[in-house]
Every structure is written in C-alpha cells, then in structure tokens.
Design a protein around this motif. Structure first.
Motif, PDB file in Angstrom:
ATOM      1  N   PRO A 142       0.836  -1.209   0.000  1.00  0.00           N
ATOM      2  CA  PRO A 142       0.000   0.000   0.000  1.00  0.00           C
ATOM      3  C   PRO A 142       0.865   1.251   0.000  1.00  0.00           C
ATOM      4  CG  PRO A 142      -0.109  -1.149   2.131  1.00  0.00           C
ATOM      5  CD  PRO A 142       0.690  -2.012   1.214  1.00  0.00           C
ATOM      6  N   ASN A 143       0.301   2.320  -0.519  1.00  0.00           N
ATOM      7  CA  ASN A 143       1.036   3.587  -0.562  1.00  0.00           C
ATOM      8  C   ASN A 143       1.046   4.232   0.826  1.00  0.00           C
ATOM      9  OD1 ASN A 143       2.459   5.712  -1.553  1.00  0.00           O
ATOM     10  ND2 ASN A 143       0.852   6.469  -2.920  1.00  0.00           N
ATOM     11  N   SER A 144       2.017   5.084   1.053  1.00  0.00           N
ATOM     12  CA  SER A 144       1.944   5.896   2.270  1.00  0.00           C
ATOM     13  C   SER A 144       2.538   7.265   1.944  1.00  0.00           C
ATOM     14  CB  SER A 144       2.638   5.237   3.453  1.00  0.00           C
ATOM     15  OG  SER A 144       4.006   5.139   3.243  1.00  0.00           O
ATOM     16  N   GLY A 145       1.781   7.969   1.136  1.00  0.00           N
ATOM     17  CA  GLY A 145       2.106   9.364   0.891  1.00  0.00           C
ATOM     18  C   GLY A 145       3.013   9.651  -0.295  1.00  0.00           C
ATOM     19  N   LEU A 146       3.418   8.636  -1.040  1.00  0.00           N
ATOM     20  CA  LEU A 146       4.277   8.891  -2.205  1.00  0.00           C
ATOM     21  C   LEU A 146       3.421   9.288  -3.406  1.00  0.00           C
ATOM     22  CD1 LEU A 146       6.707   5.812  -2.099  1.00  0.00           C
ATOM     23  CD2 LEU A 146       7.068   8.101  -1.132  1.00  0.00           C
ATOM     24  N   HIS A 147       4.043  10.013  -4.346  1.00  0.00           N
ATOM     25  CA  HIS A 147       3.366  10.264  -5.607  1.00  0.00           C
ATOM     26  C   HIS A 147       3.165   8.920  -6.296  1.00  0.00           C
ATOM     27  CE1 HIS A 147       3.260  14.519  -5.468  1.00  0.00           C
ATOM     28  NE2 HIS A 147       4.555  14.599  -5.219  1.00  0.00           N
ATOM     29  N   GLU A 148       2.074   8.859  -7.051  1.00  0.00           N
ATOM     30  CA  GLU A 148       1.696   7.620  -7.741  1.00  0.00           C
ATOM     31  C   GLU A 148       2.890   6.960  -8.465  1.00  0.00           C
ATOM     32  OE1 GLU A 148      -1.435   7.061  -7.039  1.00  0.00           O
ATOM     33  OE2 GLU A 148      -1.966   5.409  -8.357  1.00  0.00           O
TER      34      GLU A 148
END
Ligand SMILES: O=C1C[C@@H](O)[C@H](O)[C@@H](O)C1=O
Length: 325
Positions: A142-148
């Motif tokens: 899962p992402n945690s604040g990075l640009h796509e």
C-alpha cells in the motif's frame, strides 16, 4: 442447466445449509472438478490448529491454506511450534496449498523496511519446503504518501527483487488482488508480471475483494485469467448503510458462480480456497471465530460444494483422480 451466470446471487445459497446438511453426492476428498480441489484458510475457522484441522476434517477436504496458528504468522512461529504444526498437518493427511505471508501486505506500506519482507521470505522458504508447498501469498505494498509514479517505481523494484529471491529459493509468489500498488487494477497486475515477474510470480484471484475495494472482480478476472494460479472464495455485499458485509458464497455481489465457471472453462487447475471473512477479518482486527468459527466455516464449505455441484458445474463430468484431480 439452471446456472446463474449473472453472478447476482439468488440470496438463497446459505439458506437452510447446516454443517450436517447433506451435500449433493461428491467424492469425500474435497474435489470440486477435475484438477480443482476445495481448500480453506484454516484460521478463518479457528485460531488454534486443533480447530483448523477439525474444520477441514468435518468437511472431508484434504487441503489447507495456512496464515496464522494461535494468532501467530507462519514465519513467526518458533521452530518448535512450527515443527509441531507441520507434524500435525501431515498426520491429519492434509496438503498445504499455500502459505499466506505478510510480504507487501496491508500492514507493510511501501515506505516500510524492505528487510522485513526479505527476512520473511527467507524463513518461509525453509518452512514451505517442510510443508510441501511452493506457493507464498503476497500483496504489492500500500502507498503511504508517495506520488503515484514513485509508489509504482518502488513497488515494482521491490517486487522484482522478491521474485528473484523466490526463484532462488524454489518458491512461487502469488500476488493477491487486495491491498497494494497492483491490488485493484488488471493493467498493473499485468505490468507487475511483465516488469517484475518470471516463473516465480503468478496471481492469486480473490473473488470477493472487488466489493470492499470497489471494483468489478468478475471483469478483472477476464483480464488476468491466464496468470491465475490460486483462488480465494469469498463473497460480500454493500448494505444500504454503505457497510460491506461478508455473505455465504453466491449470496453477495461478487459473481461467485460466474467467476468459478470462467476459471473452470479456462482450464484452471489448483485450489478453490474458502476465506469466508464472516468471523475473521484480519485487516480490520476482527475475530469472532471463538464463538462458532468451526461450524460456520463448515457451513460455508458445504454451501460452496452445493453451489459448485448444483449451479456452477452441474453439466460437467464428476471430479476424480489424481492429487489435484
Ligand atoms: O489479511 C487479509 C485481508 C483480506 O481481505 C485478504 O483478502 C486476505 O487474503 C488476507 O489475508
């Protein structure tokens, strides 16, 4: 043949099904169709191994998928506990079809320590050899604040390294349509396979995850079906209050019948492994298996057997033969 290919569900699959409800005639070995066997994620029945084994025994199925025992992930069991688990599974005559790891899963965001995943995979390599399976379930961070873009770049890089490690260890990573960069999109699953893959990466298709994550899993299946090596059977419905509720297979909005039929028609071989989520939702920290988890798991399994035999594959030759037959 009376098959509901819309997948909308009659709402009746679970009605009247009890643990002891006679299933339509079927071989006692838990075979769904030629080349396809029923299995179940044991901790969805009970936290302890006794309950997990009891659930599979009552169903007459010979395949278990392992995630946790006594609430402890397979990789984290101490050596003695793991040896006892492996011995008891063997003594019960069960095959382990997959180990569900936490590698890149909902609890391990892309910015977390990669070393945790490398270590878990290394440990599982030895343990999977003992358990007799090569399949390790993973997700894709899962992402945690990075640009796509940065999220994708890092996820692909990490996954490629894990796939290489798995190949060296003789394992196959099964990426589940769940949490992570490629978790909900077929184009990203294919990109993952093209850019990070190799013989040690295949896909795990969870029939029920489209409802909580808000996409059409049946449509996704058509785009990835060539790569599917393992299947979770789960079903869910979104209520008028917007809450997702997990249902008996066939009673939700996941097009269970249609998915199973498409897999069988495509020549899928492997397991259809139940993950009811009615009593355990690990990512929500919810566990009520202690109440009647084993009985509920068995009811769920019986319901799936009925759905397969009467409504999904009723026009097929009966299952039989072979270890996966
Ligand atoms: O922890 C999990 C969360 C589920 O929603 C997912 O489908 C599953 O396979 C799992 O292990």
């Amino acid at each position: 043949m009376g098959v509901d290919l819309s997948g909308a569900g009659s709402g009746e699959s679970g009605r009247g099904v009890t643990e002891d409800s006679p299933s339509p005639p079927h071989p006692p070995s838990g075979r769904a169709a030629p080349g396809i066997r029923f299995a179940g994620i044991g901790d969805e029945a009970a936290a302890d191994l006794t309950g997990q084994l009891d659930a599979l025994r009552r169903l007459g199925w010979t395949a278990i998928e392992l995630r946790t025992v006594d609430g402890v992930a397979v990789a984290d069991l101490d050596d003695r506990a793991f040896a006892a688990v492996a011995d008891r599974i063997g003594a019960a005559g069960l095959d382990v079809v997959c180990v569900d790891s936490r590698i890149a899963n909902w609890s391990r965001p892309i910015t977390g320590p990669f070393e945790d995943d490398v270590r878990e995979l290394r440990r599982l390599a030895r343990r999977c050899a003992t358990l007799g399976t090569r399949f390790v379930r993973v997700m894709s961070y899962p992402n945690s604040g990075l640009h796509e873009e940065e999220w994708g770049r890092r996820a692909l890089d990490r996954m490629a390294r894990l796939v290489r490690q798995a190949e060296q260890e003789g394992l196959v990573l099964l990426h589940e349509n769940c949490s992570g960069w490629a978790g909900t999109r077929a184009d990203r699953m294919r990109e993952l396979i093209d850019r990070a893959g190799g013989p040690a990466l295949r896909l795990l298709f969870d029939i029920g995850n489209g409802v909580p994550y808000g996409y059409d899993a049946r449509a996704l299946l058509d785009e990835i079906i060539d790569h599917v090596a393992h299947v979770h059977v789960k079903d869910a419905r979104t209520g008028p209050d917007g809450q997702v509720r997990y249902t008996m297979p066939g009673d939700g909005e996941s097009a269970v019948r249609s998915c199973l039929r498409a897999l069988a028609d495509h020549g899928y071989t492997g397991a259809w492994s139940i993950e009811p989520h009615t009593h355990l939702q690990p990512h929500q920290g919810q566990d009520t298996t202690g109440a009647d988890g084993v009985a509920a798991f068995v009811r769920y399994g019986r319901c799936l057997e009925r759905l397969v035999r009467q409504e999904t594959l009723s026009d097929r030759a009966p299952a039989g033969g072979g270890r996966h037959g």
